[in-house]
Design a protein around this motif. Structure first.
Motif, PDB file in Angstrom:
ATOM      1  N   ALA A 216       0.836  -1.215   0.000  1.00 54.36           N
ATOM      2  CA  ALA A 216       0.000   0.000   0.000  1.00 54.36           C
ATOM      3  C   ALA A 216       0.864   1.255   0.000  1.00 54.36           C
ATOM      4  N   ALA A 217       0.310   2.324  -0.559  1.00 53.11           N
ATOM      5  CA  ALA A 217       0.975   3.624  -0.538  1.00 53.11           C
ATOM      6  C   ALA A 217       0.717   4.242   0.843  1.00 53.11           C
ATOM      7  N   LEU A 218       1.692   4.133   1.729  1.00 58.92           N
ATOM      8  CA  LEU A 218       1.518   4.555   3.127  1.00 58.92           C
ATOM      9  C   LEU A 218       1.725   6.050   3.343  1.00 58.92           C
ATOM     10  N   HIS A 219       2.266   6.742   2.350  1.00 57.38           N
ATOM     11  CA  HIS A 219       2.582   8.158   2.511  1.00 57.38           C
ATOM     12  C   HIS A 219       1.805   9.037   1.542  1.00 57.38           C
ATOM     13  N   GLU A 220       0.597   8.631   1.258  1.00 57.98           N
ATOM     14  CA  GLU A 220      -0.292   9.429   0.436  1.00 57.98           C
ATOM     15  C   GLU A 220      -1.546   9.722   1.247  1.00 57.98           C
ATOM     16  N   GLN A 221      -2.389  10.574   0.696  1.00 58.85           N
ATOM     17  CA  GLN A 221      -3.638  10.883   1.385  1.00 58.85           C
ATOM     18  C   GLN A 221      -4.547   9.660   1.317  1.00 58.85           C
ATOM     19  N   GLY A 222      -5.095   9.272   2.454  1.00 58.97           N
ATOM     20  CA  GLY A 222      -5.996   8.136   2.488  1.00 58.97           C
ATOM     21  C   GLY A 222      -6.385   7.750   3.895  1.00 58.97           C
ATOM     22  N   VAL A 223      -7.220   6.717   3.960  1.00 59.08           N
ATOM     23  CA  VAL A 223      -7.747   6.239   5.231  1.00 59.08           C
ATOM     24  C   VAL A 223      -7.521   4.735   5.304  1.00 59.08           C
TER      25      VAL A 223
ATOM     26  N   LEU B 201       2.436   1.534  11.246  1.00 55.08           N
ATOM     27  CA  LEU B 201       2.114   2.745  10.485  1.00 55.08           C
ATOM     28  C   LEU B 201       2.681   3.987  11.179  1.00 55.08           C
ATOM     29  N   LEU B 202       2.574   4.021  12.502  1.00 49.91           N
ATOM     30  CA  LEU B 202       3.131   5.143  13.257  1.00 49.91           C
ATOM     31  C   LEU B 202       4.646   5.175  13.131  1.00 49.91           C
ATOM     32  N   LYS B 203       5.268   4.017  13.228  1.00 52.23           N
ATOM     33  CA  LYS B 203       6.728   3.920  13.137  1.00 52.23           C
ATOM     34  C   LYS B 203       7.225   4.396  11.766  1.00 52.23           C
ATOM     35  N   ARG B 204       6.449   4.124  10.736  1.00 56.77           N
ATOM     36  CA  ARG B 204       6.835   4.497   9.368  1.00 56.77           C
ATOM     37  C   ARG B 204       6.360   5.901   8.994  1.00 56.77           C
ATOM     38  N   HIS B 205       5.783   6.615   9.948  1.00 55.80           N
ATOM     39  CA  HIS B 205       5.289   7.983   9.736  1.00 55.80           C
ATOM     40  C   HIS B 205       4.288   8.045   8.580  1.00 55.80           C
ATOM     41  N   SER B 206       3.393   7.080   8.529  1.00 56.06           N
ATOM     42  CA  SER B 206       2.375   7.035   7.484  1.00 56.06           C
ATOM     43  C   SER B 206       1.440   8.237   7.602  1.00 56.06           C
ATOM     44  N   THR B 207       0.988   8.718   6.461  1.00 54.26           N
ATOM     45  CA  THR B 207       0.043   9.835   6.440  1.00 54.26           C
ATOM     46  C   THR B 207      -1.404   9.340   6.350  1.00 54.26           C
ATOM     47  N   LEU B 208      -1.591   8.023   6.351  1.00 53.84           N
ATOM     48  CA  LEU B 208      -2.942   7.472   6.334  1.00 53.84           C
ATOM     49  C   LEU B 208      -3.589   7.675   7.706  1.00 53.84           C
ATOM     50  N   ALA B 209      -4.818   8.143   7.716  1.00 55.53           N
ATOM     51  CA  ALA B 209      -5.553   8.274   8.971  1.00 55.53           C
ATOM     52  C   ALA B 209      -6.198   6.917   9.263  1.00 55.53           C
ATOM     53  N   VAL B 210      -6.211   6.528  10.540  1.00 49.75           N
ATOM     54  CA  VAL B 210      -6.668   5.185  10.910  1.00 49.75           C
ATOM     55  C   VAL B 210      -7.988   5.204  11.663  1.00 49.75           C
TER      56      VAL B 210
ATOM     57  N   CYS C 136      -0.438  14.896   5.078  1.00 50.15           N
ATOM     58  CA  CYS C 136       0.283  14.916   3.795  1.00 50.15           C
ATOM     59  C   CYS C 136       0.929  16.278   3.551  1.00 50.15           C
ATOM     60  N   GLU C 137       0.192  17.341   3.840  1.00 49.13           N
ATOM     61  CA  GLU C 137       0.736  18.691   3.673  1.00 49.13           C
ATOM     62  C   GLU C 137       1.938  18.893   4.580  1.00 49.13           C
ATOM     63  N   ARG C 138       1.822  18.449   5.823  1.00 51.51           N
ATOM     64  CA  ARG C 138       2.915  18.576   6.784  1.00 51.51           C
ATOM     65  C   ARG C 138       4.144  17.783   6.314  1.00 51.51           C
TER      66      ARG C 138
END
Length: 194
Positions: A41-48, A67-76, A124-126
């Motif tokens: 999965a694309a973990l650093h793009e906008q998504g849920v 996901l937290l460890k990898r600084h994913s931008t996906l909201a959970v 994602c913006e951040r």
């Protein structure tokens, strides 16, 4: 449009949920194994990411930790039939958007996804701003910090003991790399990273 990732080991659940969400116009991708989701999965793009709490091998709790460890931008958002209040509170403290018990109503799910998408957009913006900041040289970062503090070029030159022209060149590069059209925008972007 961002993707809604369904991560649940129960194929019937992911198929039903995917059908429901696609009916609301969402782009949905189903994953029946946590490891496959992490790998593909694309973990650093906008998504849920809609995560089931109880899964074999790597459960929702462990997956969220990854996901937290990898600084994913996906909201959970957690979906579970086995949820209890202490687990929900713990996941919310870690930053999960919501914790919904199965079966979940369509209205509650859509409302949670809408909140999650807004959170993912900000993440994602951040991340983008942080990447731009990391592209700055150490001298450009130093000058950016002085600019944010409100110092003028002449003051920065005096503090750094460099020529005014040197500060002007570095300042122009900072503005260009940070994609800021004015000082207010640069300040806003620098503060967004905090």
């Amino acid at each position: 449009m961002s993707v809604v990732h369904l991560v649940d080991d129960d194929v019937a659940v992911t198929e039903a949920c995917q059908f429901l969400l696609e009916g609301f116009g969402y782009r949905v991708q189903s994953w029946n194994e946590s490891q496959t989701f992490l790998a593909q999965a694309a973990l650093h793009e906008q998504g849920v990411a809609l995560l089931d709490l109880r899964m074999p091998h790597l459960d929702g709790h462990g997956l969220y930790g990854e996901l937290l460890k990898r600084h994913s931008t996906l909201a959970v958002i957690f979906l579970t039939g086995h949820g209890d209040l202490p687990v929900a509170v713990e996941q919310m403290k870690r930053g999960a958007v919501d914790f919904l018990p199965k079966p979940v109503s369509a209205e509650a799910l859509v409302a949670a996804i809408e909140r999650a998408q807004a959170i993912s957009t900000v993440a994602c913006e951040r991340r983008c701003i942080r990447q731009r900041y990391e592209s700055l040289t150490p001298k450009e970062r130093e000058i950016a910090q002085f600019i944010v503090q409100g110092l003028m070029n002449r003051e920065i030159a005096g503090r750094l003991n460099v020529a005014l022209r040197t500060v002007e060149v570095h300042r122009a590069r900072v503005m260009e790399k940070m994609m800021a059209v004015n000082i207010a925008e640069l300040v806003g972007k620098m503060r967004a990273m905090e």
